[in-house]
Scaffold this active site. Structure first.
Site, mmCIF file in Angstrom:
data_model
loop_
_atom_site.group_PDB
_atom_site.id
_atom_site.type_symbol
_atom_site.label_atom_id
_atom_site.label_comp_id
_atom_site.label_asym_id
_atom_site.label_seq_id
_atom_site.Cartn_x
_atom_site.Cartn_y
_atom_site.Cartn_z
ATOM 1 N N GLY A 229 -60.373 0.272 1.841
ATOM 2 C CA GLY A 229 -58.958 -0.093 1.968
ATOM 3 C C GLY A 229 -58.178 0.404 0.756
ATOM 4 O O GLY A 229 -58.648 0.288 -0.368
ATOM 5 N N ARG B 215 -62.245 5.068 5.818
ATOM 6 C CA ARG B 215 -63.625 4.638 6.008
ATOM 7 C C ARG B 215 -64.342 5.826 6.648
ATOM 8 O O ARG B 215 -63.711 6.653 7.311
ATOM 9 C CB ARG B 215 -63.672 3.389 6.886
ATOM 10 C CG ARG B 215 -62.854 2.252 6.215
ATOM 11 C CD ARG B 215 -63.397 0.881 6.459
ATOM 12 N NE ARG B 215 -62.994 -0.020 5.377
ATOM 13 C CZ ARG B 215 -61.841 -0.691 5.317
ATOM 14 N NH1 ARG B 215 -60.943 -0.571 6.268
ATOM 15 N NH2 ARG B 215 -61.589 -1.483 4.284
ATOM 16 N N ASP C 200 -66.972 -2.626 -2.988
ATOM 17 C CA ASP C 200 -68.437 -2.631 -3.045
ATOM 18 C C ASP C 200 -69.062 -1.785 -1.930
ATOM 19 O O ASP C 200 -70.133 -1.225 -2.102
ATOM 20 C CB ASP C 200 -68.994 -4.061 -3.057
ATOM 21 C CG ASP C 200 -68.625 -4.864 -1.834
ATOM 22 O OD1 ASP C 200 -67.598 -4.541 -1.198
ATOM 23 O OD2 ASP C 200 -69.348 -5.808 -1.495
ATOM 24 N N GLY C 201 -68.366 -1.661 -0.785
ATOM 25 C CA GLY C 201 -68.856 -0.786 0.286
ATOM 26 C C GLY C 201 -68.911 0.656 -0.189
ATOM 27 O O GLY C 201 -69.919 1.359 -0.002
ATOM 28 N N THR D 171 -59.669 -2.361 -4.970
ATOM 29 C CA THR D 171 -59.502 -3.071 -3.694
ATOM 30 C C THR D 171 -58.617 -4.281 -3.942
ATOM 31 O O THR D 171 -58.707 -4.896 -5.006
ATOM 32 C CB THR D 171 -60.860 -3.536 -3.111
ATOM 33 O OG1 THR D 171 -60.622 -4.522 -2.101
ATOM 34 C CG2 THR D 171 -61.787 -4.161 -4.147
ATOM 35 N N ASP E 7 -63.260 -8.507 -4.469
ATOM 36 C CA ASP E 7 -64.604 -8.932 -4.063
ATOM 37 C C ASP E 7 -65.702 -8.024 -4.632
ATOM 38 O O ASP E 7 -66.657 -7.688 -3.945
ATOM 39 C CB ASP E 7 -64.705 -8.976 -2.530
ATOM 40 C CG ASP E 7 -64.419 -7.628 -1.891
ATOM 41 O OD1 ASP E 7 -63.909 -6.730 -2.576
ATOM 42 O OD2 ASP E 7 -64.705 -7.475 -0.697
ATOM 43 N N ARG F 190 -41.209 -28.192 8.577
ATOM 44 C CA ARG F 190 -42.272 -27.651 9.403
ATOM 45 C C ARG F 190 -43.526 -27.392 8.576
ATOM 46 O O ARG F 190 -43.445 -27.179 7.378
ATOM 47 C CB ARG F 190 -41.784 -26.283 9.880
ATOM 48 C CG ARG F 190 -42.005 -26.027 11.309
ATOM 49 C CD ARG F 190 -41.350 -24.720 11.654
ATOM 50 N NE ARG F 190 -40.481 -24.881 12.805
ATOM 51 C CZ ARG F 190 -39.646 -23.943 13.227
ATOM 52 N NH1 ARG F 190 -39.532 -22.807 12.572
ATOM 53 N NH2 ARG F 190 -38.925 -24.138 14.296
ATOM 54 N N ARG G 59 -60.607 -10.104 3.465
ATOM 55 C CA ARG G 59 -61.854 -9.850 4.199
ATOM 56 C C ARG G 59 -62.747 -11.080 4.129
ATOM 57 O O ARG G 59 -62.369 -12.141 4.571
ATOM 58 C CB ARG G 59 -62.544 -8.593 3.671
ATOM 59 C CG ARG G 59 -61.775 -7.354 4.103
ATOM 60 C CD ARG G 59 -62.668 -6.210 4.369
ATOM 61 N NE ARG G 59 -63.130 -5.650 3.111
ATOM 62 C CZ ARG G 59 -63.892 -4.593 3.037
ATOM 63 N NH1 ARG G 59 -64.291 -3.992 4.121
ATOM 64 N NH2 ARG G 59 -64.270 -4.125 1.868
ATOM 65 N N GLU H 144 -50.012 -26.723 -0.266
ATOM 66 C CA GLU H 144 -50.645 -28.041 -0.126
ATOM 67 C C GLU H 144 -52.126 -27.922 0.194
ATOM 68 O O GLU H 144 -52.914 -28.804 -0.146
ATOM 69 C CB GLU H 144 -49.939 -28.851 0.977
ATOM 70 C CG GLU H 144 -48.651 -29.530 0.533
ATOM 71 C CD GLU H 144 -47.525 -28.574 0.207
ATOM 72 O OE1 GLU H 144 -47.520 -27.452 0.754
ATOM 73 O OE2 GLU H 144 -46.663 -28.926 -0.623
ATOM 74 N N ARG I 257 -46.300 -23.698 12.590
ATOM 75 C CA ARG I 257 -46.243 -22.271 12.933
ATOM 76 C C ARG I 257 -47.238 -21.497 12.095
ATOM 77 O O ARG I 257 -47.585 -21.896 10.977
ATOM 78 C CB ARG I 257 -44.843 -21.702 12.656
ATOM 79 C CG ARG I 257 -43.736 -22.339 13.451
ATOM 80 C CD ARG I 257 -43.890 -22.015 14.938
ATOM 81 N NE ARG I 257 -43.125 -22.966 15.739
ATOM 82 C CZ ARG I 257 -41.888 -22.744 16.172
ATOM 83 N NH1 ARG I 257 -41.281 -21.619 15.859
ATOM 84 N NH2 ARG I 257 -41.281 -23.647 16.897
ATOM 85 N N GLN J 120 -49.582 -6.683 2.456
ATOM 86 C CA GLN J 120 -50.261 -7.003 1.185
ATOM 87 C C GLN J 120 -50.975 -5.804 0.577
ATOM 88 O O GLN J 120 -51.382 -5.842 -0.567
ATOM 89 C CB GLN J 120 -51.308 -8.104 1.408
ATOM 90 C CG GLN J 120 -50.732 -9.421 1.802
ATOM 91 C CD GLN J 120 -51.776 -10.269 2.529
ATOM 92 O OE1 GLN J 120 -52.439 -11.076 1.923
ATOM 93 N NE2 GLN J 120 -51.910 -10.069 3.823
HETATM 94 P P1 ADP Z 1 -64.740 -1.068 0.359
HETATM 95 O O1 ADP Z 1 -65.201 0.077 -0.460
HETATM 96 O O2 ADP Z 1 -63.306 -1.408 0.095
HETATM 97 O O3 ADP Z 1 -65.669 -2.256 0.256
HETATM 98 P P2 ADP Z 1 -65.848 -0.454 2.997
HETATM 99 O O4 ADP Z 1 -66.833 -1.561 2.977
HETATM 100 O O5 ADP Z 1 -65.114 -0.207 4.269
HETATM 101 O O6 ADP Z 1 -64.715 -0.592 1.889
HETATM 102 O O7 ADP Z 1 -66.636 0.873 2.592
HETATM 103 C C1 ADP Z 1 -65.945 2.113 2.454
HETATM 104 C C2 ADP Z 1 -66.839 3.234 2.854
HETATM 105 O O8 ADP Z 1 -68.012 3.256 2.025
HETATM 106 C C3 ADP Z 1 -67.399 3.158 4.277
HETATM 107 O O9 ADP Z 1 -66.499 3.637 5.252
HETATM 108 C C4 ADP Z 1 -68.589 4.088 4.164
HETATM 109 O O10 ADP Z 1 -68.183 5.437 4.184
HETATM 110 C C5 ADP Z 1 -69.114 3.771 2.746
HETATM 111 N N1 ADP Z 1 -70.173 2.767 2.865
HETATM 112 C C6 ADP Z 1 -70.060 1.427 2.973
HETATM 113 N N2 ADP Z 1 -71.261 0.833 3.084
HETATM 114 C C7 ADP Z 1 -72.174 1.824 3.051
HETATM 115 C C8 ADP Z 1 -73.596 1.871 3.115
HETATM 116 N N3 ADP Z 1 -74.339 0.767 3.245
HETATM 117 N N4 ADP Z 1 -74.201 3.100 3.044
HETATM 118 C C9 ADP Z 1 -73.476 4.212 2.900
HETATM 119 N N5 ADP Z 1 -72.130 4.233 2.830
HETATM 120 C C10 ADP Z 1 -71.474 3.069 2.902
#
Ligand code: ADP
Length: 335
Positions: free
Chosen positions: A11, A72, A103-104, A126, A130, A163, A172, A188, A251, A259
């Protein structure tokens, strides 16, 4: 001379441009050549890149999003993806790849590492905050400010109409945005996954707290900040449940993608600049496969493989709730 590359992945987050700028300028300072892969790991796999020079990064510090685009890339999660990525990096003679993401994205970097002789350095970028090993990620401060601005406006309407509002914020699977914006807006209640043991009893406690508040002061507005995915029901379903069970107008407002964008606040620009410079210095020192972060005001490094440990983050989050007197059911303690 070294040749280095940058990509922004996952993201997008305000401050990613500031990080690209800082990495580029610091690398140019050492006379390194800099390229930027477009659209995250997709650009790497497709050899889609641009040369970065001081002109390309001129005046980008104040813009949200990322000039390199973020994306992604599902191919990276296949066994072939990281191997191809390593092959492209070798073909292009890249000595070090800087990955700005969550972390992804760092899991992606770890998947490339066994096939690649060069180095990879991560920068936490990000809005969700996280990532283990840094107190704050690039983009988090701006996202909080954006959420605060929106929640304050919603509070005006809540006051005017007496309200209850359920405001869903991003994050996430992580409650930091919800908690920080709830604290800053004097909400609150705050609801995030980390504080829910049993959803049914949590909802029952929530409903009785609302009923009590309404019976004590029916003219008071009531704002509940909800982290996305915290509950099995949607924000709309929760607001309908509250309306029915508490017999009061309720609501839902979902803040969504507003964001993620916007000009980065000073805190994010400065953090991104510091981390960008530090990342290049780490590459110069040949520190391998680490993320640069900031803890207690000091620059730190964390192995990329440890950036997704959630326990430490959960502890921090609960501490934060306690510090600000939210009890563990998400409700602020009355004085
Ligand atoms: P973020 O980096 O913000 O946590 P994502 O979790 O969507 O976002 O991960 C971003 C990109 O990182 C994914 O689209 C993919 O290309 C790569 N990625 C995430 N997890 C893995 C994984 N386990 N192995 C290889 N590439 C990964």
């Amino acid at each position: 001379m070294k040749k280095v590359a940058i990509l922004t992945s996952g993201g997008d987050a305000p401050g990613m441009n500031a990080a690209i700028r800082a990495i580029t300028l610091q690398a140019l300072h050492f006379n390194w050549q800099v390229i930027g892969f477009n659209a995250g790991y997709n650009g790497l796999l497709n050899k889609d890149y641009q040369l970065l020079d001081s002109y390309s990064v001129n005046d980008i510090i104040r813009y949200g999003g990322t000039i390199l685009k973020s994306a992604r890339c599902s191919a990276m999660k296949t066994p072939e993806g990281p191997i191809l990525a390593a092959k492209v990096l070798a073909e292009l003679n890249i000595d070090c790849l800087f990955v700005v993401g969550g972390d992804g994205s760092f899991r992606g970097a770890c998947a490339i590492a066994p096939h690649y002789k060069g180095n990879i350095i991560g920068l936490p970028g990000t809005i969700d905050n996280d990532v283990n090993g840094t107190d704050q990620t690039i983009g988090f401060a701006t996202a909080i400010d954006t959420a605060i601005d929106a929640i304050d406006k919603i509070r005006d309407t809540a006051n005017a109409f007496e309200r209850i509002f359920v405001v869903e914020v991003m994050g996430r699977d992580c409650g930091f945005i919800a908690i920080e914006s709830a604290i800053a807006c004097g909400a609150e209640q705050v609801i995030c996954k980390e504080i829910i043991d049993n959803e049914t009893s949590f909802i029952n406690r929530l409903l009785s707290a609302i009923k009590q508040s309404v019976s004590e002061n029916s003219r008071q507005s009531y704002v509940i900040v909800l982290a996305e995915h915290a509950l099995s029901m949607s924000a709309h379903a929760l607001s309908e449940l509250i309306a029915t069970r508490c017999n009061i107008d309720c609501r839902a407002a979902i803040l969504g993608y507003i964001q993620r964008g916007g000009s980065p606040v000073a805190e994010d620009r400065i953090l991104a600049t510091q981390l960008g410079i530090a990342a290049v210095n780490l590459a110069l020192e040949n520190q391998k496969m680490v993320m640069v972060g900031k803890r207690n005001g000091k620059l730190v490094t964390v192995p990329l493989a440890e950036t997704n440990l959630k326990n430490e983050q959960n502890k921090q989050l609960i501490q934060r709730l306690n510090q600000f007197n939210f009890n563990l059911s998400g409700r602020i303690n009355q004085h």
